[in-house]
Design a protein around this motif. Structure first.
Motif, short mmCIF file in Angstrom:
data_model
loop_
_atom_site.label_atom_id
_atom_site.label_comp_id
_atom_site.label_asym_id
_atom_site.label_seq_id
_atom_site.Cartn_x
_atom_site.Cartn_y
_atom_site.Cartn_z
N ALA A 9 -19.12 -32.38 13.42
CA ALA A 9 -19.77 -33.43 12.63
C ALA A 9 -19.78 -33.15 11.13
N THR A 10 -19.16 -32.04 10.70
CA THR A 10 -19.26 -31.68 9.28
C THR A 10 -18.05 -32.12 8.46
N ALA A 11 -17.07 -32.72 9.09
CA ALA A 11 -15.85 -33.11 8.37
C ALA A 11 -15.20 -34.28 9.08
N GLY A 12 -14.32 -34.97 8.36
CA GLY A 12 -13.42 -35.95 8.96
C GLY A 12 -14.08 -37.01 9.81
N LEU A 13 -13.49 -37.22 10.98
CA LEU A 13 -13.94 -38.31 11.86
C LEU A 13 -15.35 -38.09 12.39
N GLY A 14 -15.69 -36.86 12.71
CA GLY A 14 -17.03 -36.57 13.23
C GLY A 14 -18.09 -36.90 12.19
N ALA A 32 -21.16 -27.87 14.86
CA ALA A 32 -19.93 -27.32 14.26
C ALA A 32 -20.17 -25.81 14.16
N ARG A 33 -19.17 -25.08 13.67
CA ARG A 33 -19.35 -23.61 13.61
C ARG A 33 -20.08 -23.17 12.35
N THR A 34 -19.83 -23.87 11.22
CA THR A 34 -20.26 -23.33 9.92
C THR A 34 -21.64 -23.85 9.53
N ARG A 35 -22.65 -22.94 9.55
CA ARG A 35 -24.04 -23.34 9.33
C ARG A 35 -24.24 -24.01 7.97
N ASN A 85 -17.74 -36.27 21.76
CA ASN A 85 -16.92 -35.06 21.83
C ASN A 85 -15.76 -35.25 20.86
N ASN A 86 -15.97 -34.80 19.63
CA ASN A 86 -15.00 -35.06 18.56
C ASN A 86 -14.27 -33.81 18.09
N ALA A 87 -14.93 -32.65 18.12
CA ALA A 87 -14.31 -31.43 17.57
C ALA A 87 -12.95 -31.22 18.23
N THR A 150 1.17 -28.25 22.28
CA THR A 150 0.21 -28.46 23.37
C THR A 150 -0.74 -29.61 23.04
N TYR A 151 -0.81 -29.96 21.74
CA TYR A 151 -1.80 -30.94 21.28
C TYR A 151 -1.73 -32.26 22.04
N PRO A 152 -0.54 -32.94 22.12
CA PRO A 152 -0.54 -34.22 22.82
C PRO A 152 -0.94 -34.10 24.29
N SER A 154 -3.14 -32.00 25.44
CA SER A 154 -4.61 -31.89 25.46
C SER A 154 -5.25 -33.26 25.29
N LYS A 155 -4.62 -34.13 24.48
CA LYS A 155 -5.19 -35.46 24.25
C LYS A 155 -4.85 -36.40 25.41
N ALA A 156 -3.71 -36.18 26.09
CA ALA A 156 -3.41 -36.95 27.29
C ALA A 156 -4.46 -36.66 28.35
N TYR A 185 -2.87 -41.44 12.69
CA TYR A 185 -3.06 -40.57 11.52
C TYR A 185 -4.27 -41.03 10.71
N THR A 186 -5.20 -40.11 10.48
CA THR A 186 -6.42 -40.44 9.76
C THR A 186 -6.65 -39.38 8.68
N ARG A 187 -7.03 -39.81 7.49
CA ARG A 187 -7.27 -38.85 6.39
C ARG A 187 -8.54 -38.06 6.65
N THR A 188 -8.38 -36.79 7.00
CA THR A 188 -9.50 -35.87 7.27
C THR A 188 -9.02 -34.48 6.83
N GLU A 189 -9.72 -33.44 7.26
CA GLU A 189 -9.28 -32.07 6.94
C GLU A 189 -8.32 -31.51 7.99
N GLN A 192 -4.70 -30.31 6.86
CA GLN A 192 -4.81 -29.17 5.94
C GLN A 192 -5.24 -27.91 6.70
N ARG A 193 -6.21 -28.05 7.60
CA ARG A 193 -6.68 -26.89 8.39
C ARG A 193 -5.54 -26.32 9.23
N ALA A 194 -4.70 -27.22 9.78
CA ALA A 194 -3.61 -26.77 10.65
C ALA A 194 -2.38 -26.31 9.86
N1 LIG Z 1 -7.09 -36.67 11.60
C1 LIG Z 1 -6.20 -37.24 12.40
O1 LIG Z 1 -5.12 -37.72 11.95
C2 LIG Z 1 -6.50 -37.37 13.87
C3 LIG Z 1 -5.70 -38.27 14.62
C4 LIG Z 1 -5.96 -38.42 15.98
C5 LIG Z 1 -6.98 -37.70 16.58
N2 LIG Z 1 -7.73 -36.82 15.83
C6 LIG Z 1 -8.80 -36.09 16.52
O2 LIG Z 1 -10.03 -36.38 15.88
C7 LIG Z 1 -10.94 -35.29 16.08
C8 LIG Z 1 -11.57 -34.92 14.76
O3 LIG Z 1 -10.55 -34.46 13.91
P1 LIG Z 1 -10.65 -34.51 12.33
O4 LIG Z 1 -9.34 -35.00 11.87
O5 LIG Z 1 -11.89 -35.18 11.91
O6 LIG Z 1 -10.74 -32.93 12.05
P2 LIG Z 1 -11.35 -32.11 10.81
O7 LIG Z 1 -11.46 -32.96 9.59
O8 LIG Z 1 -10.51 -30.88 10.74
O9 LIG Z 1 -12.83 -31.71 11.29
C9 LIG Z 1 -12.99 -30.84 12.37
C10 LIG Z 1 -14.48 -30.67 12.67
O10 LIG Z 1 -14.60 -29.94 13.89
C11 LIG Z 1 -15.33 -28.73 13.68
N3 LIG Z 1 -14.75 -27.72 14.57
C12 LIG Z 1 -13.48 -27.24 14.54
N4 LIG Z 1 -13.33 -26.29 15.47
C13 LIG Z 1 -14.52 -26.16 16.10
C14 LIG Z 1 -15.01 -25.31 17.15
N5 LIG Z 1 -14.23 -24.37 17.71
N6 LIG Z 1 -16.30 -25.44 17.54
C15 LIG Z 1 -17.11 -26.37 16.95
N7 LIG Z 1 -16.72 -27.18 15.97
C16 LIG Z 1 -15.43 -27.07 15.54
C17 LIG Z 1 -15.18 -28.45 12.19
O11 LIG Z 1 -16.24 -27.66 11.63
P3 LIG Z 1 -16.22 -26.02 11.64
O12 LIG Z 1 -14.85 -25.61 11.16
O13 LIG Z 1 -17.33 -25.62 10.73
O14 LIG Z 1 -16.46 -25.63 13.05
C18 LIG Z 1 -15.23 -29.86 11.63
O15 LIG Z 1 -16.57 -30.31 11.57
C19 LIG Z 1 -10.13 -34.17 16.73
O16 LIG Z 1 -10.39 -34.16 18.11
C20 LIG Z 1 -8.68 -34.57 16.45
O17 LIG Z 1 -7.81 -34.05 17.41
C21 LIG Z 1 -7.51 -36.65 14.49
#
Ligand SMILES: NC(=O)c1ccc[n+]([C@@H]2O[C@H](COP(=O)([O-])OP(=O)(O)OC[C@H]3O[C@@H](n4cnc5c(N)ncnc54)[C@H](OP(=O)(O)O)[C@@H]3O)[C@@H](O)[C@H]2O)c1
Length: 258
Positions: A9-14, A32-35, A85-87, A150-152, A154-156, A185-189, A192-194
């Motif tokens: 819930a601290t970044a992106g879609l969550g 999320a992990r980071t307090r 369940n977004n993480a 493995t990503y697709p 996991s999402k399947a 594709y959605t603008r989030t972190e 960059q994280r990957a």
């Molecule tokens: N962005 C896209 O283009 C896109 C497209 C399709 C689907 N999605 C899916 O949308 C979901 C959200 O992605 P996002 O793009 O919003 O990602 P994001 O911006 O990277 O945010 C990830 C969030 O998950 C937390 N997180 C990561 N690993 C974790 C763990 N092991 N335990 C608990 N929390 C964890 C992070 O905080 P901490 O690092 O502090 O834990 C952060 O709050 C994911 O399931 C992703 O696969 C994304």
């Protein structure tokens, strides 16, 4: 007042989903992990209108992290009405280039945590005969879009798991709802994280996280089991579901071998 628990819930879609719920006056539990990021996000969401915000730092790749969140979901004294369940995560490097432990880590976050938390949430919601679960999957889960990754897969799993539960008599007759959210594709972190470049795809294919969140919540209230925000990704989803693989294959991309 409804209470929603959002993972990642601290970044992106969550964060966008939590923000949309805060604006409606919901009470929130943020995971999320980071307090420090959780504390800062909680401050922002209180200011945005949330009735109350609790933080629950947990690594969902670990059994103890999942158990802590599952215990919160099972607590009937302070019921959770909506679980998101977004993480989730992905890798830029390919399956064979990654250590097998890293591949298992991805499955722990993207699959095992979703399974465990859905189990805990339904165990509490079905006896109450109310509640909802949103599992964030991806359009990539509908086909071999991202090769040598493995990503697709996991999402399947997330799409099929959610649909299988949502359409079961056990769940339907309880009044509890489940929905899989399949963003493109959605603008989030995430990228960059990957370490995944964002020069491709072109700008018109990128979605805004707040738009995805608003659409998802609207679709949940309409009773959708599968939510694919935007017409362009609805078309892509239709193609991935219905066209022969030979036609779809040229649009797939390879994970970079490293
Ligand atoms: N962005 C896209 O283009 C896109 C497209 C399709 C689907 N999605 C899916 O949308 C979901 C959200 O992605 P996002 O793009 O919003 O990602 P994001 O911006 O990277 O945010 C990830 C969030 O998950 C937390 N997180 C990561 N690993 C974790 C763990 N092991 N335990 C608990 N929390 C964890 C992070 O905080 P901490 O690092 O502090 O834990 C952060 O709050 C994911 O399931 C992703 O696969 C994304």
């Amino acid at each position: 007042m409804a209470t929603a628990l959002v993972t990642g819930a601290t970044a992106g879609l969550g964060k966008a989903l939590a923000r949309a719920l805060a604006r409606e006056g919901a009470a929130l539990v943020l995971v999320a992990r980071t307090r420090t990021n959780l504390e800062e996000t909680a401050r922002q969401l209180c200011a945005a209108g949330a009735a109350h915000v609790d933080i629950l730092p947990a690594d969902l790749a670990s059994a103890t992290g999942c158990a802590a969140v599952a215990a919160r979901l099972a607590d009937q004294g302070t019921p959770v009405d909506l679980l998101v369940n977004n993480a989730g995560m992905g890798y830029a490097s390919s399956f064979l280039a990654n250590a097998v432990a890293d591949e298992e880590y991805l499955l722990d976050v993207n699959v095992r945590a979703t399974l465990r938390l859905t189990h805990a949430a339904l165990g509490a919601m079905i006896p109450r005969r109310s509640g909802a679960v949103v599992n964030v999957a991806s359009v990539a889960g509908l086909g071999p879009a991202w090769l040598a990754s493995t990503y697709p897969a996991s999402k399947a799993w997330t799409v099929n798991f959610t649909e299988s539960l949502a359409r079961s008599c056990q769940v339907r007759e309880s009044g509890v709802r489940l929905m899989a959210l399949l963003p493109g594709y959605t603008r989030t972190e995430f990228h960059q994280r990957a370490g995944i470049g964002t020069a491709w795809p072109p700008a018109w294919l990128w979605l805004d996280a707040d738009y995805v969140a608003r659409t998802a919540l609207r679709n949940l209230r309409r009773g959708s089991v599968i939510s694919v925000p935007s017409l362009r990704y609805k078309a892509a989803a239709w193609g991935l579901r219905h066209l022969p693989r030979t036609l779809v294959r040229p649009f797939a991309w390879e994970a970079a071998p490293r």
